[in-house]
Design a protein around this motif. Sequence first.
Motif, PDB file in Angstrom:
ATOM      1  N   UNK A  35       0.831  -1.208   0.000  1.00 39.41           N
ATOM      2  CA  UNK A  35       0.000   0.000   0.000  1.00 39.41           C
ATOM      3  C   UNK A  35       0.865   1.257   0.000  1.00 39.41           C
ATOM      4  N   UNK A  36       0.361   2.287  -0.646  1.00 35.95           N
ATOM      5  CA  UNK A  36       1.059   3.581  -0.636  1.00 35.95           C
ATOM      6  C   UNK A  36       1.049   4.162   0.769  1.00 35.95           C
ATOM      7  N   UNK A  37       2.130   4.859   1.115  1.00 31.65           N
ATOM      8  CA  UNK A  37       2.165   5.588   2.384  1.00 31.65           C
ATOM      9  C   UNK A  37       3.043   6.821   2.213  1.00 31.65           C
ATOM     10  N   UNK A  41       6.427   5.784   4.932  1.00 32.87           N
ATOM     11  CA  UNK A  41       6.516   5.582   6.383  1.00 32.87           C
ATOM     12  C   UNK A  41       6.017   4.213   6.829  1.00 32.87           C
ATOM     13  N   UNK A  42       5.083   3.602   6.045  1.00 30.29           N
ATOM     14  CA  UNK A  42       4.558   2.273   6.370  1.00 30.29           C
ATOM     15  C   UNK A  42       4.182   2.179   7.867  1.00 30.29           C
ATOM     16  N   UNK A  43       3.163   2.923   8.302  1.00 28.18           N
ATOM     17  CA  UNK A  43       2.899   3.074   9.729  1.00 28.18           C
ATOM     18  C   UNK A  43       2.176   1.908  10.401  1.00 28.18           C
ATOM     19  N   UNK A  44       1.866   0.841   9.683  1.00 28.42           N
ATOM     20  CA  UNK A  44       1.065  -0.243  10.238  1.00 28.42           C
ATOM     21  C   UNK A  44       1.873  -1.194  11.124  1.00 28.42           C
ATOM     22  N   UNK A 149      -4.725   7.667   6.755  1.00 27.01           N
ATOM     23  CA  UNK A 149      -5.060   7.487   5.344  1.00 27.01           C
ATOM     24  C   UNK A 149      -4.240   6.338   4.775  1.00 27.01           C
ATOM     25  N   UNK A 150      -2.934   6.348   5.070  1.00 24.58           N
ATOM     26  CA  UNK A 150      -2.065   5.256   4.644  1.00 24.58           C
ATOM     27  C   UNK A 150      -2.575   3.927   5.201  1.00 24.58           C
ATOM     28  N   UNK A 151      -2.961   3.951   6.450  1.00 25.64           N
ATOM     29  CA  UNK A 151      -3.422   2.738   7.133  1.00 25.64           C
ATOM     30  C   UNK A 151      -4.682   2.188   6.467  1.00 25.64           C
ATOM     31  N   UNK A 152      -5.573   3.099   6.069  1.00 28.16           N
ATOM     32  CA  UNK A 152      -6.799   2.664   5.410  1.00 28.16           C
ATOM     33  C   UNK A 152      -6.518   1.918   4.118  1.00 28.16           C
ATOM     34  N   UNK A 153      -5.521   2.387   3.365  1.00 23.93           N
ATOM     35  CA  UNK A 153      -5.160   1.696   2.122  1.00 23.93           C
ATOM     36  C   UNK A 153      -4.574   0.317   2.412  1.00 23.93           C
ATOM     37  N   UNK A 154      -3.796   0.220   3.474  1.00 23.18           N
ATOM     38  CA  UNK A 154      -3.238  -1.066   3.884  1.00 23.18           C
ATOM     39  C   UNK A 154      -4.353  -2.039   4.275  1.00 23.18           C
ATOM     40  N   UNK A 155      -5.308  -1.562   5.068  1.00 24.88           N
ATOM     41  CA  UNK A 155      -6.414  -2.413   5.501  1.00 24.88           C
ATOM     42  C   UNK A 155      -7.261  -2.861   4.318  1.00 24.88           C
TER      43      UNK A 155
END
Length: 226
Positions: A35-37, A41-44, A149-155
């Motif tokens: 996923x884009x971040x 940062x890849x915060x997950x 927002x980044x996290x939402x794309x990961x999920x």
Amino acid sequence: MEAAIESRFSCRAFLPDKTVARSDIQEILRVASQAASGTNTQPWKVYVLQGDQRDNLVKQVCAVDDAVFSDPDLAATHRDKVDFYPAEWVSPYIDRRRQNGWSLYDLLGIGRGEKDKMHAQLQRNYHFFDAPVGLIFTVDNVMGRGSLIDYGMFLQNFMLMARARGLHTCPQAAWNYYATTIKPIIGAGENETLVCGMSLGYADESAAVNTLVTPRETVDSFTQWV
């Protein structure tokens, strides 16, 4: 991909004895992590629970949930400082929320004012709806709003990859209510905020609750062509 998106729904009844291989979970996570971040940062951060560890979390959180049901004043002591939902609901969001809730209760034969039945259904969240795999997602407290927002794309990637493998999921904000109980159990640090939980497994296709279809707004209702 379109089929995975359109067949995804919040599954609220799973087959508890149909297990999910660890290798499948790892591969879903690997692909989801593409996923884009912002600035990469890849915060997950993800905690995966199966077997006894999953059951232990379920037992402890349900005990706390029962205590809060008996004494609602206890609720504030169990949450993280960051709220998942708004402090004050307004239209049209409150209308959609109510429609979703009452559609679910109607399907399950739960009437207005039946608080014990509502509590029992809400507590199904804390059983991961019987899914054999439970996930808890956290983010470091130092991260800003954009990281969600980044996290939402990961999920979303995670849920779509699960569908591509014949699995279903249910993203769950309900776990956020008991963050201070959950974090020590899973080994999360005080520097972490709980983002959400998620159930993962195979859908019980015979369960009435899984026939719920949530309405979606039309493209024209939320789009302005400039």
